[in-house]
Design a protein around this motif. Structure first.
Motif, PDB file in Angstrom:
ATOM      1  N   ILE A 258      18.104  31.798  36.934  1.00  0.00           N
ATOM      2  CA  ILE A 258      17.353  32.867  37.492  1.00  0.00           C
ATOM      3  C   ILE A 258      16.288  32.190  38.253  1.00  0.00           C
ATOM      4  CG2 ILE A 258      15.552  34.390  36.862  1.00  0.00           C
ATOM      5  CD1 ILE A 258      17.266  34.783  34.140  1.00  0.00           C
TER       6      ILE A 258
ATOM      7  N   ILE B  58      19.615  52.465  41.386  1.00  0.00           N
ATOM      8  CA  ILE B  58      18.436  51.354  41.796  1.00  0.00           C
ATOM      9  C   ILE B  58      18.302  50.137  41.020  1.00  0.00           C
ATOM     10  CG2 ILE B  58      16.122  51.653  42.237  1.00  0.00           C
ATOM     11  CD1 ILE B  58      16.291  54.803  42.784  1.00  0.00           C
ATOM     12  N   LEU B  59      18.291  50.233  39.923  1.00  0.00           N
ATOM     13  CA  LEU B  59      18.049  48.905  39.067  1.00  0.00           C
ATOM     14  C   LEU B  59      19.142  48.028  39.632  1.00  0.00           C
ATOM     15  CD1 LEU B  59      16.809  47.276  36.682  1.00  0.00           C
ATOM     16  CD2 LEU B  59      18.820  48.084  35.446  1.00  0.00           C
TER      17      LEU B  59
ATOM     18  N   LEU C  11      20.695  47.759  42.248  1.00  0.00           N
ATOM     19  CA  LEU C  11      20.934  47.314  43.674  1.00  0.00           C
ATOM     20  C   LEU C  11      19.864  46.484  43.804  1.00  0.00           C
ATOM     21  CD1 LEU C  11      21.488  47.995  46.938  1.00  0.00           C
ATOM     22  CD2 LEU C  11      19.557  49.708  46.723  1.00  0.00           C
ATOM     23  N   ALA C  12      18.607  46.757  43.108  1.00  0.00           N
ATOM     24  CA  ALA C  12      17.535  45.782  43.148  1.00  0.00           C
ATOM     25  C   ALA C  12      17.470  44.414  42.607  1.00  0.00           C
ATOM     26  CB  ALA C  12      16.240  46.337  42.816  1.00  0.00           C
ATOM     27  N   VAL C  13      18.045  44.602  41.458  1.00  0.00           N
ATOM     28  CA  VAL C  13      18.074  43.152  40.433  1.00  0.00           C
ATOM     29  C   VAL C  13      19.413  42.558  40.922  1.00  0.00           C
ATOM     30  CG1 VAL C  13      18.335  42.433  38.375  1.00  0.00           C
ATOM     31  CG2 VAL C  13      16.747  44.087  38.744  1.00  0.00           C
TER      32      VAL C  13
ATOM     33  N   SER D 265      11.786  46.815  39.774  1.00  0.00           N
ATOM     34  CA  SER D 265      12.489  46.860  40.682  1.00  0.00           C
ATOM     35  C   SER D 265      11.938  48.279  41.559  1.00  0.00           C
ATOM     36  CB  SER D 265      13.927  46.949  40.530  1.00  0.00           C
ATOM     37  OG  SER D 265      14.136  47.974  39.666  1.00  0.00           O
TER      38      SER D 265
ATOM     39  N   ASN E 199       9.386  47.221  45.253  1.00  0.00           N
ATOM     40  CA  ASN E 199       9.662  47.953  46.573  1.00  0.00           C
ATOM     41  C   ASN E 199       9.102  49.030  46.974  1.00  0.00           C
ATOM     42  OD1 ASN E 199      12.297  46.522  47.362  1.00  0.00           O
ATOM     43  ND2 ASN E 199      12.906  46.990  45.212  1.00  0.00           N
TER      44      ASN E 199
ATOM     45  N   PHE F 163      14.681  31.480  43.486  1.00  0.00           N
ATOM     46  CA  PHE F 163      13.181  31.670  43.881  1.00  0.00           C
ATOM     47  C   PHE F 163      12.706  30.391  44.661  1.00  0.00           C
ATOM     48  CE2 PHE F 163      12.664  34.888  40.721  1.00  0.00           C
ATOM     49  CZ  PHE F 163      11.969  36.057  41.417  1.00  0.00           C
TER      50      PHE F 163
ATOM     51  N   PHE G 225      17.303  46.887  54.897  1.00  0.00           N
ATOM     52  CA  PHE G 225      16.519  47.205  53.469  1.00  0.00           C
ATOM     53  C   PHE G 225      15.076  47.223  53.448  1.00  0.00           C
ATOM     54  CE2 PHE G 225      19.941  46.277  50.155  1.00  0.00           C
ATOM     55  CZ  PHE G 225      20.188  47.470  50.013  1.00  0.00           C
TER      56      PHE G 225
ATOM     57  N   LEU H 281      19.934  54.934  50.655  1.00  0.00           N
ATOM     58  CA  LEU H 281      20.347  53.751  50.420  1.00  0.00           C
ATOM     59  C   LEU H 281      21.820  53.535  50.594  1.00  0.00           C
ATOM     60  CD1 LEU H 281      18.429  52.983  47.115  1.00  0.00           C
ATOM     61  CD2 LEU H 281      18.161  52.040  49.543  1.00  0.00           C
TER      62      LEU H 281
ATOM     63  N   ASP I 283      14.622  29.762  48.032  1.00  0.00           N
ATOM     64  CA  ASP I 283      13.943  30.570  48.774  1.00  0.00           C
ATOM     65  C   ASP I 283      12.776  30.315  49.439  1.00  0.00           C
ATOM     66  OD1 ASP I 283      16.479  32.013  48.779  1.00  0.00           O
ATOM     67  OD2 ASP I 283      15.346  33.961  48.520  1.00  0.00           O
TER      68      ASP I 283
ATOM     69  N   LEU J 150      24.920  53.494  44.964  1.00  0.00           N
ATOM     70  CA  LEU J 150      24.013  52.746  45.499  1.00  0.00           C
ATOM     71  C   LEU J 150      24.337  51.168  45.528  1.00  0.00           C
ATOM     72  CD1 LEU J 150      20.731  54.224  43.745  1.00  0.00           C
ATOM     73  CD2 LEU J 150      22.099  54.703  45.867  1.00  0.00           C
TER      74      LEU J 150
ATOM     75  N   GLN K  29      19.902  42.661  45.528  1.00  0.00           N
ATOM     76  CA  GLN K  29      18.800  42.045  46.108  1.00  0.00           C
ATOM     77  C   GLN K  29      18.261  40.890  45.797  1.00  0.00           C
ATOM     78  OE1 GLN K  29      15.846  45.312  46.502  1.00  0.00           O
ATOM     79  NE2 GLN K  29      15.945  45.239  48.395  1.00  0.00           N
ATOM     80  N   PHE K  30      18.258  40.586  44.464  1.00  0.00           N
ATOM     81  CA  PHE K  30      17.659  39.587  43.754  1.00  0.00           C
ATOM     82  C   PHE K  30      18.535  38.444  43.288  1.00  0.00           C
ATOM     83  CE2 PHE K  30      16.053  37.542  39.529  1.00  0.00           C
ATOM     84  CZ  PHE K  30      14.843  36.954  40.145  1.00  0.00           C
ATOM     85  N   MET K  31      19.638  39.015  42.824  1.00  0.00           N
ATOM     86  CA  MET K  31      20.515  37.923  42.178  1.00  0.00           C
ATOM     87  C   MET K  31      21.541  37.538  43.052  1.00  0.00           C
ATOM     88  SD  MET K  31      20.686  39.115  38.142  1.00  0.00           S
ATOM     89  CE  MET K  31      21.769  37.841  37.473  1.00  0.00           C
TER      90      MET K  31
ATOM     91  N   ARG L  33      21.227  32.712  54.219  1.00  0.00           N
ATOM     92  CA  ARG L  33      22.026  32.675  53.040  1.00  0.00           C
ATOM     93  C   ARG L  33      23.561  32.974  53.660  1.00  0.00           C
ATOM     94  NH1 ARG L  33      19.360  36.644  50.934  1.00  0.00           N
ATOM     95  NH2 ARG L  33      17.262  35.587  50.264  1.00  0.00           N
TER      96      ARG L  33
END
Lengths: 452, 265, 487
Positions: C64, A284-285, A287-289, C218, C222, C68, C449, C443, C71, A378, A292-294, C97
């Protein structure tokens, strides 16, 4: 202070009794002792029994995957169909798709059956196509495109048999079940038996299972683990390159430099807890980080490696710290005593001495990561994705790929039982890798272990 | 207080409780006890003294086969308890140890209540008919252990909560609760302070009325204070064995003399 | 790969700095390295460190923060219709994207010139076809807003990257100059370098905290998003789990939790007695030879990956149980995948876990305790049952809790062996499903999502994390206290 009168009034029931004769109570107690011991033996026996059952299930079910049924037929590579222009230009010949090759193979089989004088009610080339794997055409096409001059000749091919024929030879497909199967008939099985006697249909060692790519649901006979082995390899590379330096650095800090304070405490509690967090949570980490995020590419071994790095780091840190702690303080004192700085004493003396232990721990951590499946699902390292070899190193890290355990899971989920055999076979390969890693770790430990 | 036992020291010959003949003990390749023969009398305190590592504790542990629990230990020779060879194949060490109790160097109460600590032995040996019987055994043992007054109000508090001296007396009470005939004590005072030591020593002298007590000690003063017979061990050999007074005042062997005067040890 | 080039340039600068710093320090001492405070290489390392570390810090930070910023800016360009509905903003942004990536790719392939890419117009040019030719497949036609946003996205990203490169290089050069300037014979280079290394070590150690933060954040973000779309009370108290991607799902945690706990209990019923007795036998009875053989054999079970156990459950144990309890046997079982199947196999997996933890814990009970008991004439089993085990109890409870946490978090065995239907049933031969199995299935589908059906996986993950963390913290605390008691 003591009460003498009570002392003499004791009940010396055993007084004067011989030691040589066990009394009834002792016998009972000894029987209980024997029973208790038997429970222990039974428990160990049960554990080892389960291990034996598990390993034999793997071997019995998996060995078949390393053998595949092939049909040996001479195929006439008809120029009229494969190279209409006749100039043997590979670019032009690429336009002929596998559909152009299929009839040639079917004809070849039909002709071979006739030539061998096998009696069969199957009276046309088309009626025999269920015998042949759907990927046989591609197999022939690849050979032809690699050597266009073969066109016009009759070449002996080892054609992949369909997975039903293969299953029949391996006992997976029974005659009784065939009635309900629209992919094969009893006549095909009869023909298989006949051709087998002539040596035309035979099982051979299947290197493609170890080196090949995944195949579609209906072509179990073609699927191989090779591409996902590569995927696992790239992931392990990421894990090794990241977790070893980071793990060692973190351990050195915690073991050698950290002062006993709140911050260190938090880190330590954190690490021991992270080691026990379910692996799926790391998925999950990831997937999210990472995704999804990076916005790192999905299904990429790079991301898989990052997730597995985070997952194995705690294990590696714990074992590395143990290795560092086992280096006696006298070594540090000796280094400090000749005027080395703390940093020099650690990097020049303690770390080299602890290195075998660190490497052993790292290899075991890698082995753990290699077998991990859940987090990979995942981040998308599952599905029909291990179908092409990566083009190069960058593509190896970044292009979608699977990994050994994820590929095994994928096969286990597919409906065709032919894939179960592949899944078991994949497990054999996976376990061989793990075994080799563990043996290396054990040898390393034996060779360099030092008792202080 | 300390010299009270000495003044009462009786010197008449008692029954022999334990006879050891030609005992050899090996730990793996180490020859720990070399041909030791000794007679231990009933209702007597026998002290084993000697420098550390001389084998006195090892020999003590042979007397109730505690060495059986160590895989590499091997015992040869004869040890007779009331004329029966305790290393006979038919002898169950469990039965033997009920007869030959032991108190250890470091107080080792079980992580249970005081009551359960003492009741443990009687329970496993089935000595009590009922709860009241067991209560009585426990009380008697705690009294014999000279600790009853200190713990009678908190019998169900954990035994590990007592002070070191109390713990050791609890362990002695635990050992006497099974009504042994011989009590082996392995440096019972080495982990105690002087006051607790005095209490335990006084207790040992009391116990002599009913038991044959064998005590290992590294303190010569203690041996002189509590024992009637003393055996001096050196490098696995029994150098000298005799009446305590004689050993301390007029030893025959020069090694004994050297030890007593502080030149070796 | 401009970022990679940037990294290489910085590293190269560091290398140059190393040589410069070393040379300058030596020169200041007239070439006599005995006059230097530190070894010459420390002066070089000092400069290299000052060149590389700040520059890399800037690079990482920028990488990083930039997405942000981009977006946020780009999403302002999107029409309100897309923004007002939370469900689609994320989707639209991912479209943006994709288009932007597609344009980048087309430019890289030479199909479009950079100017053409910026000049593309959704109304006149067929963007989908153009990108399709470059091998970038788009699901639907590209709307004007999205194309516009994508173009803006590219501009912003490109400018951002330019600024980043400039800043990183400035940082590297500045650090280099600072380091070289300091390189004098009296400068305490070793101390500075060592402080720098220590900072690196601390950073590495802090990664553990960062990971935990990453997990928590995370999950939390969510989960909050999920609860905005689906009522929390329903999630926690509904007795039904029936997700349907068309909407109208019921997403109750309880049936999953029930399956999880049921399977874990069966697993522990298998693993704890066997594991505990095995540990007792190994630590108290077995001679070195038996121990040397049996212990590693049991530990092989621990080294086998869980996917293997999953397959074993699905293909061996399931059919085996079916032949006894299935329709042809006792008729209690409908399919091979069931609570019993998964529980049994998970129990086998946990045997070595329980036995090696208990083994350690039993070995930590001081020998004096055993001697005390033997000295009273207790048999070995009496000693174990009445003295050793009670003394080891807290530790063993800790070990069992750790095993329980393992069982609850185990995924592959239940995904393959337990079934897919969420059910509140008492029959251990029924198929049930677990929290972990549903995280995987929610998932790995093609779900969007931002739909509650996918987001629920994060809420499930959060529940799982909280439960296992609680168990772990508690268990580790008990075990630690236990060890301290005997140290």
């Amino acid at each position: 202070m003591t009460d003498a009168s009570l002392a003499t009034s004791g009940a010396p029931a055993r007084k004067g009794k011989s030691l040589v004769v066990p009394d009834a109570r002792t016998k009972r107690r000894n029987a209980a002792e024997t029973r208790f011991k038997a429970y222990g033996v039974a428990a160990i026996g049960a554990g080892i029994f389960f291990l034996v059952v598990l390993l034999s299930a793997i071997l019995i079910n998996g060995v078949g995957a390393f053998q595949q049924t092939f049909i040996q037929v001479p195929v006439y590579l008809d120029p009229a169909k494969l190279d209409k222009s006749g100039n043997r230009d590979p670019e032009e010949m690429k336009k002929v798709s596998t559909f152009g090759y299929s009839p040639l193979i079917q004809d070849a089989l039909f002709a071979e059956v006739q030539a061998q004088g096998v009696d069969t009610p199957l009276d046309s080339a088309k009626a025999m196509k269920e015998m042949i794997s759907a990927s046989a055409a591609a197999q022939v096409r690849d050979v032809v495109l690699a050597d266009p001059d073969l066109v016009g000749e009759t070449v002996d091919f080892q054609i992949l048999a369909s997975s039903r024929v293969d299953g029949y030879l391996k006992g997976r497909v029974q005659r009784a079940d065939v009635a309900r199967d629209k992919n094969i008939n009893v006549e095909h099985l009869d023909l298989t038996d006949a051709l087998r006697e002539k040596g035309i249909v035979a099982r051979r060692f299947n290197m493609d299972f170890i080196t090949g790519a995944d195949a579609s649901e209906s072509r179990a006979e073609q699927a191989g683990l090779g591409v996902s082995i590569l995927g696992s390899l790239f992931m392990m590379l990421v894990v090794l390159l990241l977790s070893l330096p980071i793990g060692v650095a973190a351990s050195i800090y915690l073991e050698e430099f950290a002062k006993k304070n709140r911050f260190t405490d938090i880190i330590e509690v954190n690490i021991s807890n992270l080691a026990a967090v379910p692996s799926i949570v790391f998925g999950i980490l990831g997937l999210a980080v990472f995704i999804q995020f990076m916005h790192l590419p999905q299904s990429a071994p790079l991301v898989g490696g990052l997730v597995l790095t985070l997952m194995t780091l705690p294990t590696i840190i714990i074992s590395t710290r143990a290795s560092l702690a086992s280096v006696p303080p006298s070594i540090r004192s000796a280094a400090l005593g000749v005027g080395a700085s703390k940093m020099q004493s650690v990097f020049h003396h303690v770390l080299p001495l602890a290195m075998p232990g660190i490497l052993t721990g790292t290899i075991l951590g890698l082995a753990q990561a290699l077998g991990e499946t859940a987090p990979l699902l995942l981040i998308g390292m599952v599905g029909y994705i291990a179908t092409n070899y990566p083009d190069g190193v960058a593509s190896g890290f970044l292009d979608p790929n699977s990994a050994m355990p994820a590929q095994i899971y994928e096969w286990a989920k597919r409906a065709d039982p032919a894939y179960y055999e592949r899944a078991w076979g994949g497990i054999i390969i996976l376990l061989v890798f793990l075994m080799v890693m563990n043996i290396i770790a054990i040898l390393l430990r034996r060779r360099f272990e030092r008792r202080w | 207080m300390y010299d009270a036992p000495n003044s009462e020291r009786d010197v008449e010959v008692k029954d022999i409780k334990i006879t050891a003949q030609g005992v050899q003990v090996y730990y793996g390749d180490t020859h720990a006890i070399k041909d030791v023969s000794v007679d231990i009398e009933d209702k007597t305190v026998t002290a084993f003294i000697g420098p550390s590592g001389c084998g006195k504790s090892t020999f003590l542990r042979c007397l109730n086969r505690m060495n059986d629990t160590i895989d590499i230990a091997r015992v040869e020779g004869n040890i007779l308890l009331d004329g029966e060879d305790i290393y006979d194949k038919r002898v169950d060490p469990v039965q033997l140890r009920a007869k030959v109790g032991m108190v250890f160097q470091k107080p080792n109460p079980f992580p249970k209540s005081i009551y359960d600590n003492v009741a443990y032995g009687p329970r496993i040996h089935g000595m009590a008919k009922n709860k009241a019987d067991l209560d009585e055994i426990v009380e008697r043992a705690l009294k014999r252990g000279a600790i009853w007054n200190e713990v009678k109000d908190r019998l169900h508090a954990p035994g590990t909560g007592l002070s070191g001296g109390q713990q050791q007396r609890l362990c002695i009470a635990r050992a006497v609760a099974t009504e042994p005939e011989v009590l082996l004590m392995d440096e019972p005072c080495s982990a105690l302070d002087p006051i607790a030591t005095a209490q335990v020593e006084e207790l040992i002298d009391e116990l002599r009325r009913d038991y044959s007590v064998v005590i290992v000690t590294h303190s010569m003063q203690q041996a002189a204070r509590v024992s009637q017979k003393t055996a001096f061990f050196h490098l696995g050999n029994l150098v000298e064995f005799g009446v305590t007074d004689k050993i301390f005042t007029n030893p025959t062997d020069p090694r004994t003399e050297a030890y007593i005067t502080g030149r070796i040890g | 790969m401009p970022t990679l080039w940037l990294v290489l340039i910085v590293v190269a600068l560091g290398g140059i700095g190393f040589v410069l710093g070393r040379g300058r320090a030596l020169a200041s001492a007239g070439g006599d390295n005995r006059k230097l405070h530190s070894l010459p290489s420390y002066y070089g390392s000092n400069v290299a460190m000052k060149t590389i570390m700040p520059a890399m810090g800037v690079l990482v930070l920028w990488l990083i923060v930039q997405p942000f910023f981009v977006d946020a800016t780009v999403s302002k360009l999107l029409p309100d219709a897309a923004q007002s509905e939370d469900t689609t903003l994320g989707l639209v942004m991912s479209d943006v994207r994709r288009v932007a990536d597609g344009l980048d790719f087309a430019v890289a392939e030479g199909l479009l010139s950079p100017d053409e890419a910026q000049a593309l117009d959704a109304s006149s040019d067929n963007v989908r076809e153009t990108l399709g030719a470059a091998g970038v497949a788009l699901g639907s036609d590209v709307s004007a807003e999205v194309l516009n946003a994508a173009q803006r996205y590219r501009v912003l990203s490109a400018t951002g990257r330019l600024f980043m490169s400039a800043l990183v290089l400035v940082a590297a050069l500045g650090g280099c100059a600072w380091g070289v300037k300091n390189s004098h014979m009296d400068y305490r280079a070793r101390n500075v370098v060592e402080a720098g290394i220590e900072a690196l070590l601390v950073t590495a150690a802090s990664l553990a905290i960062l990971t935990t933060f990453g997990i928590v954040l995370s999950l939390i973000f969510n989960t909050i998003e999920f609860f905005q779309r689906y009522p929390a009370s329903e999630f926690f108290f509904s007795l039904v789990w029936s997700p349907s991607f068309g909407g109208g799902s019921e997403l109750g945690l309880l049936p999953l939790l029930w399956g999880t706990l049921y399977i874990s209990v069966i697993a522990l019923l298998v693993a704890v007695p066997i594991g505990l007795f095995a540990a007792i036998y190994l630590s108290e009875y077995a001679g070195p030879k038996v121990r040397g053989v049996a212990k590693p054999l049991l530990e092989v079970l621990a080294g086998i990956p869980t996917i293997v156990y999953g397959l074993f459950a699905l293909l061996t144990v399931g059919p085996l149980l079916m032949s006894v309890f299935g329709r042809e046997g006792l008729g209690w079982m409908q399919a091979g995948t069931a609570v019993m199947t998964a529980g049994l196999v998970m129990g086998i997996m946990l045997i070595p876990f329980v036995s090696s933890l208990s083994d350690d814990i039993i070995n930590a009970v001081p020998q004096a305790m055993r001697d005390g008991s033997y000295g009273l004439g207790a048999t070995q089993s009496e000693t174990i049952r009445q003295v050793v085990l009670p003394a080891a109890l807290p530790g063993i409870v800790g070990a069992i809790l750790l095993a329980a946490s393992r069982a609850i978090g185990e995924t592959m065995i239940v995904v393959l062996g337990a079934g897919a239907a969420a059910r509140l049933s008492m029959n251990p031969f029924d198929a049930m499903t677990t929290v972990t199995a549903k995280i995987v299935s929610q998932l790995t589908g093609d779900a969007d999502f931002s739909s509650p059906e996918a987001l629920v996986a994060f809420a499930l993950g959060m529940s799982l994390f909280v439960i296992t963390l609680g168990l772990n913290v508690f268990a580790l605390y008990i075990v630690r206290k236990y060890r301290e008691q005997y140290e």
